[in-house]
Design an enzyme around this catalytic site. Structure first.
Site, PDB file in Angstrom:
ATOM      1  N   HIS A  66       9.608 -42.289   2.186  1.00 30.32           N
ATOM      2  CA  HIS A  66      10.601 -41.216   2.066  1.00 30.32           C
ATOM      3  C   HIS A  66      10.111 -39.935   2.737  1.00 30.32           C
ATOM      4  O   HIS A  66      10.898 -39.059   3.050  1.00 30.32           O
ATOM      5  CB  HIS A  66      10.873 -40.888   0.590  1.00 30.32           C
ATOM      6  CG  HIS A  66      11.236 -42.076  -0.232  1.00 30.32           C
ATOM      7  ND1 HIS A  66      12.401 -42.780  -0.022  1.00 30.32           N
ATOM      8  CD2 HIS A  66      10.601 -42.699  -1.258  1.00 30.32           C
ATOM      9  CE1 HIS A  66      12.465 -43.776  -0.899  1.00 30.32           C
ATOM     10  NE2 HIS A  66      11.384 -43.755  -1.648  1.00 30.32           N
ATOM     11  N   HIS A  93       4.256 -32.579   0.343  1.00 31.91           N
ATOM     12  CA  HIS A  93       5.047 -33.443   1.225  1.00 31.91           C
ATOM     13  C   HIS A  93       6.142 -32.582   1.834  1.00 31.91           C
ATOM     14  O   HIS A  93       6.271 -31.406   1.473  1.00 31.91           O
ATOM     15  CB  HIS A  93       5.647 -34.618   0.424  1.00 31.91           C
ATOM     16  CG  HIS A  93       6.617 -34.140  -0.616  1.00 31.91           C
ATOM     17  ND1 HIS A  93       6.235 -33.853  -1.908  1.00 31.91           N
ATOM     18  CD2 HIS A  93       7.933 -33.841  -0.553  1.00 31.91           C
ATOM     19  CE1 HIS A  93       7.285 -33.417  -2.589  1.00 31.91           C
ATOM     20  NE2 HIS A  93       8.324 -33.390  -1.778  1.00 31.91           N
ATOM     21  N   HIS A  95      10.323 -32.392   3.730  1.00 33.92           N
ATOM     22  CA  HIS A  95      11.663 -32.914   4.003  1.00 33.92           C
ATOM     23  C   HIS A  95      12.067 -32.309   5.348  1.00 33.92           C
ATOM     24  O   HIS A  95      11.770 -31.145   5.600  1.00 33.92           O
ATOM     25  CB  HIS A  95      12.640 -32.471   2.907  1.00 33.92           C
ATOM     26  CG  HIS A  95      12.182 -32.861   1.527  1.00 33.92           C
ATOM     27  ND1 HIS A  95      12.646 -33.965   0.858  1.00 33.92           N
ATOM     28  CD2 HIS A  95      11.256 -32.291   0.702  1.00 33.92           C
ATOM     29  CE1 HIS A  95      12.049 -34.063  -0.321  1.00 33.92           C
ATOM     30  NE2 HIS A  95      11.202 -33.062  -0.455  1.00 33.92           N
ATOM     31  N   GLU A 105      15.919 -28.538   1.910  1.00 36.33           N
ATOM     32  CA  GLU A 105      16.704 -28.927   0.728  1.00 36.33           C
ATOM     33  C   GLU A 105      17.374 -27.681   0.151  1.00 36.33           C
ATOM     34  O   GLU A 105      18.581 -27.635  -0.023  1.00 36.33           O
ATOM     35  CB  GLU A 105      15.775 -29.597  -0.291  1.00 36.33           C
ATOM     36  CG  GLU A 105      15.113 -30.833   0.285  1.00 36.33           C
ATOM     37  CD  GLU A 105      14.780 -31.871  -0.754  1.00 36.33           C
ATOM     38  OE1 GLU A 105      13.893 -31.612  -1.590  1.00 36.33           O
ATOM     39  OE2 GLU A 105      15.419 -32.948  -0.742  1.00 36.33           O
ATOM     40  N   HIS A 118       6.934 -28.945   0.266  1.00 38.27           N
ATOM     41  CA  HIS A 118       6.840 -28.870  -1.192  1.00 38.27           C
ATOM     42  C   HIS A 118       5.409 -29.098  -1.638  1.00 38.27           C
ATOM     43  O   HIS A 118       4.824 -30.146  -1.337  1.00 38.27           O
ATOM     44  CB  HIS A 118       7.743 -29.926  -1.840  1.00 38.27           C
ATOM     45  CG  HIS A 118       9.191 -29.607  -1.699  1.00 38.27           C
ATOM     46  ND1 HIS A 118      10.186 -30.552  -1.783  1.00 38.27           N
ATOM     47  CD2 HIS A 118       9.822 -28.408  -1.487  1.00 38.27           C
ATOM     48  CE1 HIS A 118      11.364 -29.956  -1.634  1.00 38.27           C
ATOM     49  NE2 HIS A 118      11.166 -28.655  -1.440  1.00 38.27           N
ATOM     50  N   THR A 200      13.856 -33.449  -6.523  1.00 36.75           N
ATOM     51  CA  THR A 200      14.980 -33.614  -5.594  1.00 36.75           C
ATOM     52  C   THR A 200      15.125 -35.063  -5.139  1.00 36.75           C
ATOM     53  O   THR A 200      15.958 -35.356  -4.279  1.00 36.75           O
ATOM     54  CB  THR A 200      14.805 -32.711  -4.358  1.00 36.75           C
ATOM     55  OG1 THR A 200      13.648 -33.146  -3.642  1.00 36.75           O
ATOM     56  CG2 THR A 200      14.671 -31.249  -4.751  1.00 36.75           C
TER      57      THR A 200
HETATM   58  C1  SG7 Z   1       8.722 -37.346  -2.582  1.00 39.59           C
HETATM   59  O1  SG7 Z   1       9.345 -36.349  -3.426  1.00 39.59           O
HETATM   60  C2  SG7 Z   1       7.379 -37.811  -3.107  1.00 39.59           C
HETATM   61  C3  SG7 Z   1       7.326 -37.937  -4.636  1.00 39.59           C
HETATM   62  C4  SG7 Z   1       7.929 -36.717  -5.303  1.00 39.59           C
HETATM   63  C5  SG7 Z   1       9.333 -36.568  -4.828  1.00 39.59           C
HETATM   64  O2  SG7 Z   1       9.541 -38.481  -2.444  1.00 39.59           O
HETATM   65  O3  SG7 Z   1       6.401 -36.925  -2.634  1.00 39.59           O
HETATM   66  O4  SG7 Z   1       5.986 -38.051  -5.074  1.00 39.59           O
HETATM   67  C6  SG7 Z   1       5.534 -39.272  -5.459  1.00 39.59           C
HETATM   68  C7  SG7 Z   1       4.200 -39.269  -6.063  1.00 39.59           C
HETATM   69  O5  SG7 Z   1       6.194 -40.267  -5.304  1.00 39.59           O
HETATM   70  O6  SG7 Z   1       7.926 -36.890  -6.725  1.00 39.59           O
HETATM   71  C8  SG7 Z   1       7.040 -36.524  -8.916  1.00 39.59           C
HETATM   72  C9  SG7 Z   1       7.018 -36.216  -7.474  1.00 39.59           C
HETATM   73  O7  SG7 Z   1       6.241 -35.392  -7.035  1.00 39.59           O
HETATM   74  C10 SG7 Z   1      10.081 -35.407  -5.511  1.00 39.59           C
HETATM   75  O8  SG7 Z   1       9.377 -34.202  -5.354  1.00 39.59           O
HETATM   76  S1  SG7 Z   1      10.165 -32.894  -5.052  1.00 39.59           S
HETATM   77  O9  SG7 Z   1      11.104 -32.662  -6.128  1.00 39.59           O
HETATM   78  O10 SG7 Z   1       9.160 -31.876  -4.897  1.00 39.59           O
HETATM   79  N1  SG7 Z   1      10.981 -33.077  -3.708  1.00 39.59           N
HETATM   80 ZN    ZN Z   2      10.142 -32.535  -2.020  1.00 40.26          ZN
END
Ligand code: SG7
Ligand code: ZN
Length: 260
Positions: A66, A93, A95, A105, A118, A200
């Protein structure tokens, strides 16, 4: 959902509610940030966010299908501002869009940026692990940093330089150079908006104190192309692009700002 969630027509944000009913909740993210209707809070101005990030040796960078994500292992912490207690950096990470006009976002006064970084922290004073914190109302604090296309970002180069090593979902690599996550923050972190929101992405838990900085960072065209070259499956697959959820209703929530 018969297929895994994603960002395509068949499994994108408008379909998430079928498997994750909280998608239609009252504390969802992202939102549009209207500077005019945000509420200046002098408590935020008087109690600045304290950021104590530590350099990471051999930081792991993974393509999770993702996004591209870097996992922190040092005890980098933040406190102050809207936060009660101490939150520890877990990962960061991004977007981004397929084109420069979309990707973020959060939107600011209706404007999208080309990407959004983020930095995800969990309430380490109250919870032992992020897994325990992730669904608690005070569990997470996420820094949102708007990203525009312009000058190359010297610090972010460590990440974009390894993108080709994690071109497919599930691949991971380690940064050879010590990496200080603070290099990714805008020069001025004193000006931000904050509001209570959610993850998100599924499972969309309403556990996030969002802190969105008003100053953006710049990355180069080559750097955003490195992100756009990532693929969303183990083999083959499609380019990871437009991996953003569009803004949701703010509802009864207030967005507070630290700067008048
Ligand atoms: C990304 O965004 C990943 C997720 C993250 C999610 O898909 O980085 O991280 C993992 C460990 O799968 O979820 C719990 C979490 O950090 C949503 O993060 S966000 O709300 O900051 N976009
Ligand atoms: Zn994010």
């Amino acid at each position: 959902m018969s297929v895994q969630w994603g960002y395509a027509n068949s499994n994108g944000p408008h379909t998430w509610v079928k498997s994750f009913p909280v998608a239609a909740g009252i504390r969802q993210s992202p939102v549009n940030i209207s500077a005019k209707t945000s509420i200046y809070d002098d408590d935020l101005a008087a109690n600045p966010i304290k950021i104590v990030y530590l350099p990471e040796k051999n930081m792991a960078v993974v393509n999770n299908g993702h996004s591209i994500q870097a996992n922190a292992t040092e005890e980098s912490v933040i406190s102050g501002g809207p936060l009660s207690g101490t939150y520890r950096l877990q990962q960061f990470h991004l977007h981004w869009g397929a084109t420069d006009d979309v990707g973020s976002e959060h939107t600011i006064n209706g404007t999208c940026y080309s990407a959004e970084l983020h930095l995800v922290h969990f309430n380490c004073g109250k919870y032992k692990t992020i897994a325990e914190a992730v669904d608690k109302p005070d569990g997470l604090a996420v820094f949102g940093v708007m990203v525009e296309i312009g000058k190359e970002h010297a610090g972010f180069k460590s990440i974009t330089d390894v993108a080709s090593k994690v071109s497919h979902k599930g691949q991971s690599t380690k940064l050879s150079k010590t990496f200080d996550p603070s290099c990714l923050l805008p020069a001025d972190t004193s000006s931000y908006w904050t509001y209570p929101g959610s993850l998100t992405t599924p499972p969309l838990y309403e556990s996030v104190t969002w802190i969105v900085f008003s100053k953006a960072i710049s990355i180069s065209r080559e750097q955003i192309e490195a992100l756009r070259s990532l693929k969303n499956e183990e083999q083959g697959g499609k380019h990871i692009v437009n991996n953003y959820r569009p803004p949701l209703p703010l509802g009864d929530r207030n967005i507070r700002c630290s700067c008048a």
